[in-house]
Motif scaffolding. Structure first.
Motif, PDB file in Angstrom:
ATOM      1  N   CYS A   1      -6.790   2.973   4.339  1.00  0.00           N
ATOM      2  CA  CYS A   1      -5.809   4.008   3.805  1.00  0.00           C
ATOM      3  C   CYS A   1      -6.593   4.771   2.755  1.00  0.00           C
ATOM      4  O   CYS A   1      -6.289   6.179   2.760  1.00  0.00           O
ATOM      5  CB  CYS A   1      -4.389   3.304   3.455  1.00  0.00           C
ATOM      6  SG  CYS A   1      -3.771   2.560   4.535  1.00  0.00           S
TER       7      CYS A   1
ATOM      8  N   HIS B   1      -5.108  -0.129   1.046  1.00  0.00           N
ATOM      9  CA  HIS B   1      -6.186  -0.856   1.781  1.00  0.00           C
ATOM     10  C   HIS B   1      -7.460   0.158   1.733  1.00  0.00           C
ATOM     11  O   HIS B   1      -6.826   1.353   1.709  1.00  0.00           O
ATOM     12  CB  HIS B   1      -5.566  -0.757   3.082  1.00  0.00           C
ATOM     13  CG  HIS B   1      -4.292  -1.828   3.329  1.00  0.00           C
ATOM     14  ND1 HIS B   1      -3.148  -1.107   3.762  1.00  0.00           N
ATOM     15  CD2 HIS B   1      -4.134  -3.050   3.426  1.00  0.00           C
ATOM     16  CE1 HIS B   1      -2.330  -2.205   3.775  1.00  0.00           C
ATOM     17  NE2 HIS B   1      -2.753  -3.334   3.497  1.00  0.00           N
TER      18      HIS B   1
ATOM     19  N   MET C   1       0.377   4.110   0.825  1.00  0.00           N
ATOM     20  CA  MET C   1       0.088   5.065   1.935  1.00  0.00           C
ATOM     21  C   MET C   1       0.621   4.492   3.243  1.00  0.00           C
ATOM     22  O   MET C   1       1.518   5.179   4.012  1.00  0.00           O
ATOM     23  CB  MET C   1      -1.264   4.875   2.244  1.00  0.00           C
ATOM     24  CG  MET C   1      -1.893   5.951   3.439  1.00  0.00           C
ATOM     25  SD  MET C   1      -1.875   7.580   2.657  1.00  0.00           S
ATOM     26  CE  MET C   1      -1.850   8.524   4.265  1.00  0.00           C
ATOM     27  N   CYS C   2       0.596   3.301   3.532  1.00  0.00           N
ATOM     28  CA  CYS C   2       0.933   2.726   4.793  1.00  0.00           C
ATOM     29  C   CYS C   2       2.466   1.739   4.547  1.00  0.00           C
ATOM     30  O   CYS C   2       3.097   1.552   5.252  1.00  0.00           O
ATOM     31  CB  CYS C   2      -0.096   2.018   5.860  1.00  0.00           C
ATOM     32  SG  CYS C   2      -0.457   0.391   4.794  1.00  0.00           S
TER      33      CYS C   2
ATOM     34  N   CYS D   1       0.761  -1.196  -0.093  1.00  0.00           N
ATOM     35  CA  CYS D   1       0.051  -0.218  -0.127  1.00  0.00           C
ATOM     36  C   CYS D   1       0.955   1.097   0.062  1.00  0.00           C
ATOM     37  O   CYS D   1       1.636   1.431   1.124  1.00  0.00           O
ATOM     38  CB  CYS D   1      -0.819  -0.241   1.198  1.00  0.00           C
ATOM     39  SG  CYS D   1      -1.709   1.533   1.440  1.00  0.00           S
TER      40      CYS D   1
HETATM   41 ZN   LIG Z   1      -2.352   0.838   3.799  1.00  0.00          ZN
END
Ligand SMILES: [Zn+2]
Length: 211
Positions: A125, A122, A70-71, A68
């Motif tokens: 996210c 996700h 983002m994370c 992901c």
């Molecule tokens: Zn994520």
């Protein structure tokens, strides 16, 4: 500049480039099976985040390992979502030169989800980024879609001259141009066909500028 108070993968997307991560040139990179690729120092969290630029190596990792952006954690097959990807026919991508390396097994009328250089996130996210990211809030084309179970990865190439050949292990003749990987493009392959694809207008892809 030292370590930022902003946390990587929490306050700032994992894939975002930081000012202390300069592009250092062309090296054989494991993210593309040792092919020559543009690489960048990895020092996320140092300096200032450059929100409009993805880190070259981390971006390739997100696409290869389905992390992901983002994370930075892996996305399971049942929790992969895109926000800025576009549904289009493979033939339209080819016609506009946006998927030159797409294999012919994916026929022109096949509907694909062009995620550009943004790996799926996700769901949690996606929701967080929509809440906090000013760029996304103002983007008119945000559309949350589930990422398909099949996909293709296409290297985005630039022609690099001798100036960029600072890296060891590049066996190009002196002065020769080399095709170098920058980002990886991700194209989801759906079960749908668009028989009228020839009559449709092509849209541009979601590629952020090179870091
Ligand atoms: Zn994520």
């Amino acid at each position: 500049m030292g370590l930022s108070r902003l946390k990587v993968g929490v306050d700032v997307p994992w894939v975002t480039s930081w000012t202390e991560e300069p592009v250092i040139g062309v090296r054989p990179c494991p993210t593309v099976n040792g092919r020559p690729a543009l690489v960048q120092v990895s020092r996320a969290g140092f300096g200032r985040p450059q929100y409009s630029r993805n880190h070259l190596v981390r971006q390739r990792e997100t696409v290869l390992r389905m992390l992901c952006p983002m994370c930075g954690e892996p996305t399971p097959p049942d929790d992969r979502w895109t926000q800025l990807a576009r549904l289009t026919a493979a033939g339209l991508l080819r016609r506009t030169g946006q998927a030159a390396m797409l294999t012919r097994e994916i026929e022109d009328r096949r509907v694909v989800l062009d995620a550009g250089s943004i790996a799926p996130l996700h769901r949690r996210c996606v929701d967080r980024s929509l809440m906090y990211c000013p760029h996304l809030q103002s983007a008119p084309d945000v559309s949350i879609m589930r990422f398909p179970e099949r996909w293709a990865v296409l290297p985005l190439l630039i022609e690099a001259g001798p100036v960029l050949e600072a890296g060891a292990g590049i066996s190009a003749a002196a002065g020769a141009m080399v095709m170098v990987v920058t980002f990886l493009q991700l194209v989801g392959v759906t079960d749908k066909l668009d028989r009228d694809w020839r009559f449709r207008k092509a849209k541009s892809s979601a590629h952020p500028p090179i870091g």
